[in-house]
Structures are given as structure tokens and as C-alpha cells.
Design an enzyme around this catalytic site. Structure first.
Site, PDB file in Angstrom:
ATOM      1  N   CYS A 183      16.516  18.580   2.093  1.00  0.00           N
ATOM      2  CA  CYS A 183      16.418  19.984   1.662  1.00  0.00           C
ATOM      3  C   CYS A 183      16.791  20.821   2.876  1.00  0.00           C
ATOM      4  O   CYS A 183      16.291  20.557   3.983  1.00  0.00           O
ATOM      5  CB  CYS A 183      14.990  20.296   1.209  1.00  0.00           C
ATOM      6  SG  CYS A 183      14.649  22.066   0.987  1.00  0.00           S
ATOM      7  N   CYS A 199      22.472  23.896  -0.503  1.00  0.00           N
ATOM      8  CA  CYS A 199      21.187  23.598  -1.128  1.00  0.00           C
ATOM      9  C   CYS A 199      21.316  22.254  -1.842  1.00  0.00           C
ATOM     10  O   CYS A 199      22.175  22.100  -2.725  1.00  0.00           O
ATOM     11  CB  CYS A 199      20.874  24.705  -2.142  1.00  0.00           C
ATOM     12  SG  CYS A 199      19.392  24.420  -3.115  1.00  0.00           S
TER      13      CYS A 199
END
Ligand code: DGL
Length: 268
Positions: free
Chosen positions: A190, A80
């Protein structure tokens, strides 16, 4: 002593994300390290991280690492960008196991651009973090970096709306300003956006390169494990274990679809 090392090497690699986006990295780790045991955590109940504070994200990352350590993780991959830029420094200072993270691929984009302008799609929190801005500044004498926060986009991936009209509209809304400013490389900053790569490519057109660092992160994880003599010596395919803090039935559907096979998801 040798047998203790053998037992540690058979322990799983812990991987986590705010949700299911990190499966894009887990899949690459599975490809290049087929015999490793993997333990994936989707923190969907606390997603999105992209609109949370740095201290909230640090607390979540820290409790997930504790959870992984209780399950004998030998290393952690933060799959992440938002959690990496918000917490990896402090996590590495607090835990002694190898911790690998992912940050927007500004570096590969800076090497590839011909127009000298690169675009970065990421969460609001990633783009305002000190860590991302330091990374961007270190390339700012060579390239112009245009950033675009993408609120709502990870939610479409969590809802498995990968090809919906709403998702396409959002992608257009976020990619168009980058194209208008001349970006010829667009960084997927992302991990959720990896599942939208084809749609982003379609909208960006053939002259724009999409930068996805999934494989590079998986290779870095393999390198770190090798350096620490932690690679498994198992010669049979490793096991995948999935946990989610989100609703079990939804998590089961999400993870099975993105992983490409029906899997059992445990409740965190
Ligand atoms: N997948 C996460 C990332 O790479 C973030 C999504 C979110 O929770 O906002 O940044």
C-alpha cells in the site's frame, strides 16, 4: 504535426491515490523525470479505498481519470495498489492513454527471500482481489506468501501520525504475525506504508528486508512514456499541481509536509 506532438509531450502526467500515499511514487517520478509536469490527485474525501467494493473503486478511478483527461493528462499513474488491483484492467480497456499501476512487490520479494516465506502488508480490498490472488498464486509454488490486512494504518498516515504510539502499536500488531510465521521479506503493498518504512523496518529487525516498489513504478512510467514517444522535450524543471477531494486546509498541510515544501492544493 511536429508541433502538435510537442504540445502533447508538454502535457502533464496524471497521478492519483485514495489520498496522500501516492506522493511516495510521485516523488520518485519527480526525481527521475525532472522536466515533466505532474498533476497529483488525492481522493481523500473517498478514502480509504481499502474497505470499499471493487465497483466503488472502479467508479472513483474512472471519474478521476476523466478529471485528469479534462486537464490534458498524457498518461496516468495509479499510485494506489488497491485501485490498481481493483480497476486497472477495465480502465485500460476504456482509455487509450498509457495507464501504469502499482501492485504489491511479490515478485522482488520472491527473488530475495532466503526463508522461502514472504509477508505482504496491504489493504483488505487488495488482499481479497482476484488480481492480487492471481499474482500470489503464480509464485505459490516457489514461496509461501503470508498476507496481513492493515485496517486503520492508512488513516494514521492521512492524519500525519507517522511516529505516534498508536501507529507503532498498529505496526507491531500487523508485522508480528508475519515474523512469527518466518517471513524474511515484507512487502509494502500500500503506497501509504512507504511513509512508515523506517518504523516497519525498526520493528521487523535487521534480518528482514522491506520491499518498496516506488522507484520501480516510476521507472516503468518513464519506460511507457518513452515507448509511446510521450516524454517531454522541455529542458526546464516541470511544474507540480496538487488537487484533493478532501478538506482544503487539511490537504494543504498533508501534502506540504510529505512533499517537503509548502504547496498550493486545489479543491477537486
Ligand atoms: N494507498 C492505497 C494503496 O496503495 C490504499 C489506501 C486506502 O485507501 O485504503 O493501496
Amino acid at each position: 504535426m511536429a508541433s502538435l506532438q510537442f504540445m502533447i509531450n508538454a502535457n502533464p502526467i496524471g497521478i492519483f491515490d485514495s489520498g496522500i500515499g501516492g506522493l511516495s511514487i510521485a516523488r520518485r517520478i519527480r526525481e527521475i523525470l525532472p522536466n515533466e509536469n505532474l498533476l497529483y490527485i488525492a481522493d481523500s474525501a473517498h478514502a480509504p479505498y481499502g474497505d470499499k467494493s471493487e465497483s466503488y473503486i472502479y467508479q472513483r478511478s474512472s471519474s478521476i481519470i476523466e478529471f485528469l483527461l479534462e486537464r490534458n493528462a498524457k498518461a496516468v499513474v495509479i499510485a494506489c495498489n488497491t485501485a490498481t488491483v481493483s480497476s486497472i484492467k477495465q480502465l485500460r480497456a476504456n482509455y487509450s492513454i498509457p495507464i501504469v499501476g502499482v501492485e504489491p512487490g511479490v515478485k522482488p520479494a520472491a527473488f530475495k527471500t532466503r526463508s522461502g516465506i514472504i509477508g505482504v502488508l496491504a489493504t483488505t480490498q487488495t488482499l481479497k482481489s482476484t488480481s492480487f490472488n492471481a499474482l500470489a498464486n503464480s509464485f505459490s509454488t516457489h514461496v509461501k506468501i503470508e498476507v496481513q490486512p492493515c485496517p486503520g494504518l492508512m488513516e494514521q498516515v492521512e492524519a500525519l501520525n507517522l511516529d505516534s504510539d498508536i501507529t507503532e502499536q498498529l505496526i507491531k500488531e500487523y508485522v508480528s504475525p508475519l515474523l512469527a510465521r518466518g517471513a524474511d521479506n515484507i512487502v509494502l503493498g500500500c503506497t501509504h506504508y512507504a511513509y512508515l518504512e523506517q518504523s516497519i523496518k525498526k520493528i521487523a529487525g535487521p534480518n528482514v528486508e522491506i520491499i518498496n516498489t516506488d522507484l520501480a513504478v516510476a521507472k516503468e512510467a518513464a519506460r511507457r512514456l518513452d515507448n509511446a514517444s510521450l516524454l517531454t522535450t522541455n529542458t526546464v524543471p516541470g511544474k507540480d499541481e496538487f488537487w484533493s477531494s478532501g478538506a482544503p486546509d487539511i490537504a494543504q498541510k498533508q501534502i506540504s509536509q510529505l512533499w517537503g515544501e509548502t504547496v498550493n492544493v486545489l479543491q477537486m
